[in-house]
Scaffold this motif. Structure first.
Motif, PDB file in Angstrom:
ATOM      1  N   GLY A 350      64.419 -26.487 -16.091  1.00 42.57           N
ATOM      2  CA  GLY A 350      64.269 -27.849 -16.572  1.00 42.57           C
ATOM      3  C   GLY A 350      65.508 -28.694 -16.325  1.00 42.57           C
ATOM      4  O   GLY A 350      65.408 -29.901 -16.023  1.00 42.57           O
ATOM      5  N   ASN A 483      66.852 -29.596 -25.449  1.00 44.04           N
ATOM      6  CA  ASN A 483      65.898 -28.523 -25.217  1.00 44.04           C
ATOM      7  C   ASN A 483      65.439 -28.643 -23.762  1.00 44.04           C
ATOM      8  O   ASN A 483      64.729 -29.594 -23.417  1.00 44.04           O
ATOM      9  CB  ASN A 483      64.719 -28.662 -26.173  1.00 44.04           C
ATOM     10  CG  ASN A 483      63.611 -27.663 -25.873  1.00 44.04           C
ATOM     11  OD1 ASN A 483      63.762 -26.773 -25.031  1.00 44.04           O
ATOM     12  ND2 ASN A 483      62.482 -27.813 -26.549  1.00 44.04           N
ATOM     13  N   TYR A 485      63.211 -27.352 -22.102  1.00 43.45           N
ATOM     14  CA  TYR A 485      61.769 -27.319 -21.885  1.00 43.45           C
ATOM     15  C   TYR A 485      61.126 -28.680 -22.151  1.00 43.45           C
ATOM     16  O   TYR A 485      59.938 -28.868 -21.897  1.00 43.45           O
ATOM     17  CB  TYR A 485      61.122 -26.264 -22.772  1.00 43.45           C
ATOM     18  CG  TYR A 485      61.542 -24.852 -22.440  1.00 43.45           C
ATOM     19  CD1 TYR A 485      61.353 -24.329 -21.161  1.00 43.45           C
ATOM     20  CD2 TYR A 485      62.145 -24.043 -23.397  1.00 43.45           C
ATOM     21  CE1 TYR A 485      61.745 -23.042 -20.850  1.00 43.45           C
ATOM     22  CE2 TYR A 485      62.528 -22.748 -23.097  1.00 43.45           C
ATOM     23  CZ  TYR A 485      62.335 -22.245 -21.816  1.00 43.45           C
ATOM     24  OH  TYR A 485      62.721 -20.972 -21.507  1.00 43.45           O
ATOM     25  N   ASN A 486      61.893 -29.625 -22.695  1.00 42.20           N
ATOM     26  CA  ASN A 486      61.406 -30.986 -22.922  1.00 42.20           C
ATOM     27  C   ASN A 486      61.982 -31.880 -21.825  1.00 42.20           C
ATOM     28  O   ASN A 486      63.103 -32.377 -21.919  1.00 42.20           O
ATOM     29  CB  ASN A 486      61.844 -31.475 -24.303  1.00 42.20           C
ATOM     30  CG  ASN A 486      61.236 -32.817 -24.671  1.00 42.20           C
ATOM     31  OD1 ASN A 486      60.982 -33.667 -23.822  1.00 42.20           O
ATOM     32  ND2 ASN A 486      61.010 -33.015 -25.962  1.00 42.20           N
ATOM     33  N   GLU A 488      61.178 -34.894 -20.708  1.00 42.98           N
ATOM     34  CA  GLU A 488      61.401 -36.305 -21.025  1.00 42.98           C
ATOM     35  C   GLU A 488      62.720 -36.490 -21.766  1.00 42.98           C
ATOM     36  O   GLU A 488      63.505 -37.390 -21.441  1.00 42.98           O
ATOM     37  CB  GLU A 488      60.225 -36.837 -21.859  1.00 42.98           C
ATOM     38  CG  GLU A 488      60.330 -38.314 -22.169  1.00 42.98           C
ATOM     39  CD  GLU A 488      59.124 -38.822 -22.954  1.00 42.98           C
ATOM     40  OE1 GLU A 488      59.138 -40.001 -23.353  1.00 42.98           O
ATOM     41  OE2 GLU A 488      58.173 -38.040 -23.175  1.00 42.98           O
ATOM     42  N   GLU A 489      62.958 -35.642 -22.761  1.00 42.91           N
ATOM     43  CA  GLU A 489      64.214 -35.716 -23.507  1.00 42.91           C
ATOM     44  C   GLU A 489      65.406 -35.419 -22.608  1.00 42.91           C
ATOM     45  O   GLU A 489      66.431 -36.125 -22.643  1.00 42.91           O
ATOM     46  CB  GLU A 489      64.190 -34.724 -24.666  1.00 42.91           C
ATOM     47  CG  GLU A 489      65.523 -34.610 -25.412  1.00 42.91           C
ATOM     48  CD  GLU A 489      65.653 -33.325 -26.208  1.00 42.91           C
ATOM     49  OE1 GLU A 489      66.603 -33.229 -27.001  1.00 42.91           O
ATOM     50  OE2 GLU A 489      64.840 -32.397 -26.016  1.00 42.91           O
ATOM     51  N   THR A 490      65.287 -34.396 -21.783  1.00 43.22           N
ATOM     52  CA  THR A 490      66.405 -33.991 -20.930  1.00 43.22           C
ATOM     53  C   THR A 490      66.753 -35.085 -19.935  1.00 43.22           C
ATOM     54  O   THR A 490      67.930 -35.409 -19.722  1.00 43.22           O
ATOM     55  CB  THR A 490      66.054 -32.680 -20.200  1.00 43.22           C
ATOM     56  OG1 THR A 490      65.754 -31.671 -21.162  1.00 43.22           O
ATOM     57  CG2 THR A 490      67.212 -32.228 -19.331  1.00 43.22           C
ATOM     58  N   SER A 508      72.564 -27.347 -22.898  1.00 40.46           N
ATOM     59  CA  SER A 508      71.160 -26.973 -22.782  1.00 40.46           C
ATOM     60  C   SER A 508      70.990 -25.661 -23.517  1.00 40.46           C
ATOM     61  O   SER A 508      71.512 -24.628 -23.089  1.00 40.46           O
ATOM     62  CB  SER A 508      70.774 -26.817 -21.301  1.00 40.46           C
ATOM     63  OG  SER A 508      69.545 -26.135 -21.171  1.00 40.46           O
ATOM     64  N   CYS A 563      56.186 -21.941 -20.565  1.00 44.96           N
ATOM     65  CA  CYS A 563      57.272 -22.896 -20.825  1.00 44.96           C
ATOM     66  C   CYS A 563      56.761 -24.334 -20.851  1.00 44.96           C
ATOM     67  O   CYS A 563      57.378 -25.206 -21.465  1.00 44.96           O
ATOM     68  CB  CYS A 563      58.387 -22.742 -19.808  1.00 44.96           C
ATOM     69  SG  CYS A 563      57.962 -23.272 -18.127  1.00 44.96           S
ATOM     70  N   GLN A 568      54.031 -30.758 -18.007  1.00 47.64           N
ATOM     71  CA  GLN A 568      54.688 -32.049 -18.156  1.00 47.64           C
ATOM     72  C   GLN A 568      54.765 -32.830 -16.855  1.00 47.64           C
ATOM     73  O   GLN A 568      54.784 -34.064 -16.867  1.00 47.64           O
ATOM     74  CB  GLN A 568      56.090 -31.851 -18.727  1.00 47.64           C
ATOM     75  CG  GLN A 568      56.110 -31.251 -20.123  1.00 47.64           C
ATOM     76  CD  GLN A 568      57.513 -30.947 -20.607  1.00 47.64           C
ATOM     77  OE1 GLN A 568      58.362 -31.829 -20.736  1.00 47.64           O
ATOM     78  NE2 GLN A 568      57.778 -29.666 -20.882  1.00 47.64           N
TER      79      GLN A 568
END
Length: 591
Positions: A350, A483, A485-486, A488-490, A508, A563, A568
Motif C-alpha cells: 500500500g 494504516n 491497507y487504507n 485513501e488515507e495513505t 506505516s 488485505c 479499493q
C-alpha cells in the motif's frame, strides 16, 4: 552428544557452547542468522540481538575484557558497520577469547555485495579461520578461542553461504568450564591514546609474525593428496569441491587463511611444476603466493565473481587443462519464472502503490521493502545500505534536487542505523519526507525481534521502543501514523507531508502477515459480470491476482490474505467477498 546432522550455523552454535561462551551478540543477516537462534537454546549462554553489528562487537569486546569468552555474529556487510571497533580492538586486545563469525555470500544469494572478509582480516591484522563444512565449523570455533586467548586478539571465523547452510554429521563434546567475570584495569593496554597506542601498534606487528610462523605448522591447514600431477592451493569449502573436480591434484587446503603460512606455501609450491590457486572472491592468496616468488595460475582461469560450485570448477578444469568441455544442456522446457515480489497482503504494498501517485524520488533501504523497486510498483530509485534510505534523502535535498525526496526504511533498520539519519535531517534542516514501514519484526531474515518488538532473543518481555517518541525526541515535529491497507488515507497523508517545506515522518504500522499467520480480512474474488478487464488490480503486483493471456484477472483464493487493496483500486466494484461453507469455497458472491 551423539552424532547429529547439523548445518554449519548449528555446528558453530554447538562449538561456541562447548567452548564455554557466556556472552553472544549479533545482528540478524542471512546467511549467519541461525547461529544465535540456535545458541540461545543452550543453557548458560546469554544471547542478544543488538541494534546493529557495531554495538554487538563492542558489547562482546566488553565481555571479553572481563575474562569470559564471547561470540559475535553477522553477515559480510555487517562487518562494514562493525569495522570501527574491530580495528582498535586489534590493538588493545582481549582477555577472554573472542570470535567474530562473519558469513560471506559468494554469488550474492541474499546480499548486495560479494565483499571478501579476508580483506578486513589483513586491514585489522587479526587471524581469519575458514571452516569448509559443519564438522570443521564446530572444531574450528573451539580452536579459534584458543588462538584468541593465546595472542589476546579477536579472531575472525569466515564462513560462506554454502558452509553456513550445508549439513554434515557432527559429533559434539562436553562444555568447558565457564569463568567468573572480573575486569582488571590496565590503561596502557586498554586505552589506545597515542602515548600507549604506538607501542600497541608495534606489538600487533610482532604478533602477526608469530602467527604466520604458527600457521605454517598448524593442522588447520592440510594437504589432500591426489596423484601429484600438479598442485592446487585453495580454502574452505572450495577446496572440498576441488577435491572432486581435480582428483589428480595434490591440494593444500588453507583453514588458517591469514596471516599467511608463508613457509608452508613455499614448501608446497616447490613440489610442483604447475600450481593453481583456486579461491572464491578476490585473488588474496594468489597475490601473496606470487609475492613470495612462487609462480602460479589463478584468476586467469578462475572466475573472480560468483560462487565456485562444482559445475563452475568443471569449467575451470577445462580451461586449466585444455580439456574439451560441453556445458550441461538446459532443461528442454524452462521452469516457470518466479520473480521476487512482496507477499500477498504485505502491508508495504500500500505504501509503494500510494507513492506511485506522486512525482518523487524514493531513496530505499535494505529489507523486504527493497522489492518495491520491481514492476508494477517501481517506486524505489536507489538503495545503498542499511540506514541510507534516510541519509541519502538529506544529501539529495541539500544538493538542490527539485523534486521532493522520500526516504524509506524498515522498523528494524530504523533501530539499526536509521535514527542517526533522521537526526541529521532534523538537525541540518532538511525537508525530505521520511517513512518507516513498521511491520513489527525483522522480516527479511526470518522474523527476529528488535528493540521495537518488546521481546528479546532470550524470550523475555521488555518495554518496546517507540519509533514516534524517538523521532519526537530527535526534534521531528511532523509525525503521522497510517494504516497502509487504507489507500485513501495513505495517499492523503503523503500529499500533505510531501508538500511541506520541512521534514516529516510517516510511520506505516501493520504487522508482517507471515509472522502473524492470519489474514487481514475475508478472502476476495472477482465478479466476472462486473469486471471490465481494466486490469487496474494488476498494478498492485499482488501474487494472489493472476491473469492468463487473453482472460481477465482472477484472485487465487489460496493466496489471498484479504488485505482489500484490490477492492479499493477497482472502479467497477468487481472485487467482492467470497463465502465459505464447510471449509470449501461456495462461489456465492456477497454484494
Amino acid at each position: 552428544m551423539d552424532r547429529q546432522l547439523l548445518s554449519g550455523n548449528e555446528a558453530i552454535a554447538r562449538g561456541a557452547w562447548e567452548a564455554g561462551v557466556q556472552f553472544a551478540s549479533g545482528y540478524p543477516g542471512t546467511p549467519s542468522t541461525e547461529i544465535l537462534e540456535n545458541l540461545c537454546r543452550y543453557d548458560g549462554v546469554y544471547c542478544e540481538w543488538a541494534p546493529n553489528e557495531k554495538v554487538a562487537l563492542e558489547a562482546a569486546a566488553g565481555a571479553a575484557l572481563t575474562g569470559v569468552r564471547s561470540l559475535v555474529t553477522m553477515k559480510l556487510v555487517g562487518l562494514n558497520v562493525a569495522a570501527d571497533p574491530l580495528m582498535t580492538l586489534s590493538y588493545i586486545g582481549i582477555v577472554g577469547g573472542m570470535v567474530v563469525v562473519v558469513a560471506d555470500d559468494p554469488g550474492m544469494h541474499s546480499s548486495q555485495t560479494e565483499q571478501d572478509t579476508r580483506h578486513y582480516a589483513r586491514l585489522a591484522k587479526v587471524p581469519v579461520i575458514e571452516p569448509g563444512d559443519a564438522v570443521e565449523c564446530r572444531s574450528f570455533v573451539l580452536r579459534a578461542f584458543e588462538l584468541s586467548e593465546k595472542w589476546r586478539s579477536p579472531v575472525l571465523l569466515r564462513t560462506t553461504t554454502c558452509v553456513s547452510h550445508s549439513r554434515f554429521l557432527v559429533e559434539g563434546g562436553e562444555r568447558l568450564p565457564v569463568r567468573k567475570a572480573e575486569f582488571v584495569s590496565n590503561p596502557p593496554q586498554f586505552v589506545p591514546i597515542p602515548l600507549w597506542g604506538r607501542e600497541l601498534r608495534r606489538r600487533v606487528e610482532s604478533r602477526c609474525d608469530e602467527q604466520s610462523a604458527a600457521a605454517s605448522v598448524a593442522d588447520f591447514n592440510t594437504v589432500m593428496r591426489g596423484e601429484g600431477a600438479f598442485g592446487i592451493i585453495s580454502h574452505g569449502v572450495t577446496a572440498l569441491h576441488c577435491r572432486e573436480m581435480f582428483p589428480e591434484a595434490d591440494i593444500l587446503k588453507l583453514g588458517w587463511a591469514w596471516p599467511f603460512p608463508d613457509q608452508l606455501l613455499r614448501d608446497f609450491g616447490a613440489c610442483y611444476p604447475r600450481l593453481l590457486v583456486v579461491e572464491e572472491g578476490d585473488p588474496i592468496v594468489e597475490e601473496h603466493v606470487k609475492s613470495l616468488g612462487i609462480a602460479c595460475d589463478g584468476k586467469n582461469f578462475v572466475p573472480r565473481t560468483g560462487e565456485l560450485t562444482p559445475a563452475v570448477l568443471r569449467g575451470v578444469r577445462s580451461r586449466f587443462l585444455a580439456e574439451e568441455f560441453r556445458a550441461p544442456e538446459p532443461f528442454p522446457e524452462p521452469l516457470p519464472g518466479r520473480p521476487p515480489i512482496l507477499c500477498a497482503g504485505c502491508p508495504h504494498r500500500g505504501i509503494f502503490y500510494a507513492l506511485a501517485r506522486f512525482d518523487v524520488i524514493v531513496t530505499g533501504d535494505i529489507g523486504c521493502y527493497s522489492l518495491g523497486v520491481f514492476p508494477p510498483l517501481s517506486r524505489t530509485d536507489v538503495i545503498l545500505c542499511m540506514g541510507g534510505g534516510f541519509s541519502m534523502s538529506q544529501g539529495m535535498v541539500h544538493a538542490g534536487e527539485k523534486r521532493p525526496v522520500v526516504g524509506v526504511v524498515g522498523d528494524s533498520t530504523f533501530f539499526h542505523s536509521g535514527i542517526t539519519g533522521l537526526l541529521d535531517v532534523v538537525y541540518n534542516r532538511g525537508s525530505s519526507t521520511l517513512v518507516v514501514v513498521d511491520n513489527r519484526t525483522t522480516a527479511m531474515t526470518g522474523h527476529q525481534d528488535h528493540p521495537g518488538t518488546g521481546r528479546t532473543l532470550m524470550g523475555e518481555s521488555v518495554p518496546a521502543a517507540d519509533i514516534a517518541e524517538i523521532a519526537r525526541a530527535c526534534g521531528m515535529k511532523n509525525i503521522r501514523i497510517v494504516n497502509p491497507y487504507n489507500l485513501e488515507e495513505t495517499v492523503a497523508v503523503f500529499r500533505e507531508e510531501i508538500a511541506r517545506d520541512e521534514p516529516s515522518l510517516i510511520i506505516s504500522r501493520a504487522p508482517c502477515l507471515l509472522k502473524e499467520r492470519r489474514p487481514v480480512g475475508p478472502t476476495l474474488t472477482i465478479d466476472r459480470d462486473r469486471c471490465r478487464n481494466c486490469r487496474k488490480c494488476l498494478s498492485l503486483g499482488c501474487p494472489a491476482i493472476e491473469s492468463a493471456a487473453g482472460s481477465g484477472p482472477v484472485i487465487n483464493a489460496g493466496l489471498c490474505a484479504g488485505c482489500g487493496l484490490c477492492r479499493q483500486v477497482c472502479r467497477f466494484s468487481a472485487v467482492v467477498e467470497i463465502e465459505k461453507a464447510d471449509g470449501r469455497e461456495s462461489g456465492t458472491l456477497q454484494q
